[in-house]
Design an enzyme around this catalytic site. Structure first.
Site, PDB file in Angstrom:
ATOM      1  CE  LYS A   1      42.175  48.083  36.782  1.00  0.00           C
ATOM      2  NZ  LYS A   1      41.714  47.634  35.451  1.00  0.00           N
TER       3      LYS A   1
ATOM      4  CD  GLU B   1      36.778  40.943  33.480  1.00  0.00           C
ATOM      5  OE1 GLU B   1      37.359  40.739  34.559  1.00  0.00           O
ATOM      6  OE2 GLU B   1      37.351  41.382  32.480  1.00  0.00           O
TER       7      GLU B   1
ATOM      8  CG  HIS C   1      39.030  16.296  21.333  1.00  0.00           C
ATOM      9  ND1 HIS C   1      39.470  15.009  21.136  1.00  0.00           N
ATOM     10  CD2 HIS C   1      39.513  17.029  20.314  1.00  0.00           C
ATOM     11  CE1 HIS C   1      40.209  14.965  20.037  1.00  0.00           C
ATOM     12  NE2 HIS C   1      40.250  16.178  19.516  1.00  0.00           N
TER      13      HIS C   1
ATOM     14  CD1 TRP D   1      37.963  40.399  49.190  1.00  0.00           C
ATOM     15  CD2 TRP D   1      36.903  41.527  47.596  1.00  0.00           C
ATOM     16  NE1 TRP D   1      37.646  39.505  48.206  1.00  0.00           N
ATOM     17  CE2 TRP D   1      36.995  40.176  47.209  1.00  0.00           C
ATOM     18  CE3 TRP D   1      36.275  42.434  46.744  1.00  0.00           C
ATOM     19  CZ2 TRP D   1      36.479  39.708  46.000  1.00  0.00           C
ATOM     20  CZ3 TRP D   1      35.761  41.961  45.544  1.00  0.00           C
ATOM     21  CH2 TRP D   1      35.868  40.623  45.186  1.00  0.00           C
TER      22      TRP D   1
ATOM     23  N   GLY E   1      45.207  43.243  53.059  1.00  0.00           N
ATOM     24  CA  GLY E   1      46.043  42.060  53.023  1.00  0.00           C
ATOM     25  C   GLY E   1      45.449  40.941  53.848  1.00  0.00           C
TER      26      GLY E   1
ATOM     27  CD  GLU F   1      41.279  40.114  28.151  1.00  0.00           C
ATOM     28  OE1 GLU F   1      40.911  41.185  28.675  1.00  0.00           O
ATOM     29  OE2 GLU F   1      41.780  39.168  28.800  1.00  0.00           O
TER      30      GLU F   1
END
Length: 618
Positions: A613, A498, A514, A77, A104, A491
């Site tokens: 994930k 997503e 508002h 990633w 990491g 949710e």
């Protein structure tokens, strides 16, 4: 985020196993992949590909074209440097002495890189990982030490998080690993040793795994693993047996993991309830939190509760806040894990911090856990993975029994976290005397009915699929509700955005005037959630307001509120239940709606773009 694998044996070709194991980690999110295989002391064979893992498999003929009995692999990633073969892992020194992969982020990589350049090193990639690998090489050569000492010196010098796998030219057939704040497991069986960032990668091969601790290292050889602390001293560890079978991480006839996991929710909910619910002649129906580690004395002594989570886990916390305050009459505050450390919070040593995480490795939530402990707070983890870092470091653990969740968009893990929250709220209320025994028992009876009521909702999924097909080209979707219904909306909106990539937002319905109502125009889909009877009419009024401005309305409410059909254009009903539990039922149609819209748009439901994930870096 990312995925790492490793394998070493005396006879078996490593590359096909590395590719197979990486395929089980695709759900973690990645943009490139690579493997490195060694056959004895010769130079490694390194193959990389930008894009999906199938491209790497094609380049290696499924691994058959890359021969060697030990190797490491990685799905990357991108953080430092764009997605490309040049930046893909594994990374290697110029002389092929050290080769490695890493999950990491190395925070001080610029400082380390400048030092290495002054020492004569050059760099071909933009990654922090290449810097880490060449730092290991530097200490290995400078001090003439072994791999463990070289890794230890690197760990002292490096700042950040990592799960690091390296192979040394001088130690063929061995893999060396180090860990700080990024997940890593090691599996061993006769003549073979495996390493990965998550259980599904190696579950096909062995169920006996070791969890390597923070700031620990290991030397892996065929059929054995030896563990070390930062001082280089050997550590004794006992293996843990993984209870799920390999089929639990397969699709089981469903088109996508997400749909399979939606349908597994009744079982997961029932198992989580059964883990603490007991019934016998002496005590009747009651909750047993012995394994969680919370005594009645502990519960009475807690002054307030702080719930910490990220994403869907945060949404569980929002729902839990309503329920805990209503039933147990204890002050509750919900905090985003990603913001927790950056506020000068007033933390009460007599309080309880509840950290919610599916993986038990969420970096921000883990940091919040440590901050809460440092402030003297008692900590309770609600996690799904036995032996995960958050589970190990928390004072108490409530394990949810969702089983492996492969789809990036959580469904059954979210539902089991909700159930755990209900059960905690009930026990707090009973012990603190804020509900009667009769109400406590009645609510326990009702919670046992939730799995069957979830199954009942599945009978309406064809209608939801039809409705989803009508709005697959929507540009904006708004979810509105009040109280617990607002928590449901949070949710539901996340599920929509997503996996379908449609812009969606959740709003407390009273906030529409508002500012938000200015966004509503002809054809805008507005989904109203109405499961709380005292707030039903108020939310209906808000829905009428947006309808007068051209909104297309979907209403989600309980059986019996059939008058909603006079207001909405499409309605979905859920079985009646205690209103505290409504979130567990109302979320199911919203999960299905997000899923079916994503399918109608032809998207990759299980692996949505740009998402991972388990978010194991800050």
């Amino acid at each position: 985020m990312c995925g790492i694998v490793g394998f070493t044996s005396n006879e078996t070709n490593a590359a096909p196993i590395l590719l197979d194991s990486l395929s089980k980690l695709e759900y973690r999110g990645y943009d490139s992949a690579g493997i490195a295989v060694r056959d004895g002391a010769g130079d490694p064979r390194i193959v990389k590909a930008k894009g999906r893992l199938k491209l790497l498999s094609e380049k290696t003929d499924g691994g058959a074209a890359v021969v060697g009995t030990s190797g490491i692999g990685h799905t990357r990633w991108a953080t430092h440097g764009d997605p490309s073969e040049r930046n893909a892992h594994p990374h290697v020194t110029d002389d092929n002495n050290v080769i490695g992969v890493h999950n990491g982020i190395i925070e001080n990589y610029v400082e380390l890189k400048d030092k290495l350049i002054r020492k004569g090193y050059s760099f071909y990639s933009d990654t922090d990982t290449e810097v880490a690998i060449k730092t290991v090489d530097y200490y290995y050569k400078k001090y003439g030490v072994g791999p463990i000492d070289a890794l230890a010196k690197t760990m002292v010098r490096v700042r950040g998080s990592y799960a690091l796998e390296v192979m040394f030219k001088d130690y063929p057939g061995e893999i060396y690993v180090a860990r700080k704040d990024s997940p890593m497991i090691i599996g061993v069986k006769e003549g073979e040793t495996y390493v990965a960032s998550d259980v599904p990668a190696i579950l096909k091969y062995t169920r006996q795994v070791y969890y390597i601790g923070n700031l620990e290292m290991a030397r892996l050889s065929p059929g054995s693993a030896e563990f070390y602390n930062l001082d280089g001293d050997i550590i004794d560890k006992e293996p843990v047996e993984i209870k799920w079978d390999a089929q639990a991480a397969e699709k089981g006839g469903f088109q996508h993991f997400m749909m399979k996991e939606i349908h597994e929710q009744p079982r997961a909910i029932a198992d989580t309830i059964s883990s603490v619910l007991r019934e016998d002649e002496d005590s009747g129906l009651h909750l047993d939190f012995t394994e969680v580690g919370l005594s009645e004395e502990d519960i009475r002594s807690i002054s307030r509760i702080m719930i910490i989570g990220c994403g869907s886990a945060y949404h569980v916390g929002v729902a839990a806040q309503y329920i805990l305050e209503d039933l147990a009459r204890i002050p509750v505050r919900v905090e985003l894990g990603s913001e927790f450390r950056y506020r000068n919070l007033i933390l009460d040593p007599a309080g309880l911090a509840i950290i919610i995480s599916q993986s038990g490795e969420t970096a921000d939530s883990l940091a919040a856990l440590r901050a809460a402990k440092e402030a003297g707070m008692r900590t309770l983890a609600i996690v799904n993975v036995v032996g995960s870092t958050i589970a190990r470091e928390a004072d108490n653990v409530f394990y949810t029994l969702a089983g492996p969740e492969i789809a990036v968009a959580t469904t059954k893990a979210y539902s089991t976290q909700l159930i755990a929250s209900y059960l905690l709220a009930l026990e707090f209320a009973r012990v603190r005397g804020t509900i009667t025994e009769e109400k406590f028992t009645g609510m326990l009876r009702e919670i046992q009915t939730i799995p069957d009521k979830v199954k009942k909702i599945f009978e309406d999924k064809e209608r939801i699929q039809w409705f989803a097909s009508k709005f697959s080209n929507a540009k904006d979707v708004f979810f509105i509700g009040r109280g617990l219904d607002y928590a449901i909306c949070l949710e539901g909106s996340l599920k929509m955005k997503e996996i379908s990539y449609i812009h969606s937002e959740a709003y407390a319905a009273g906030e529409l005037k508002h500012g938000t109502i200015s966004l509503v125009e002809d054809g805008t889909l507005v989904i109203g959630v109405l499961t709380q009877n005292k707030l039903y009419e108020k939310t209906v009024s808000n829905m009428v307001e947006v309808k007068s401005r051209g909104a297309y309305l979907m209403g989600l409410t309980s059986y019996g509120h059939y008058e909603i059909e006079d207001t909405v254009d499409f309605n979905v009903y859920i079985p009646k239940t205690d209103e505290h539990y409504a979130t567990s039922l109302a979320i199911i149609p919203l999960q299905l709606l997000g899923y079916y819209i994503s399918v109608a748009r032809g998207l990759d439901v299980d692996k949505p773009r740009n998402l991972a994930k388990s978010v194991t870096v800050e």
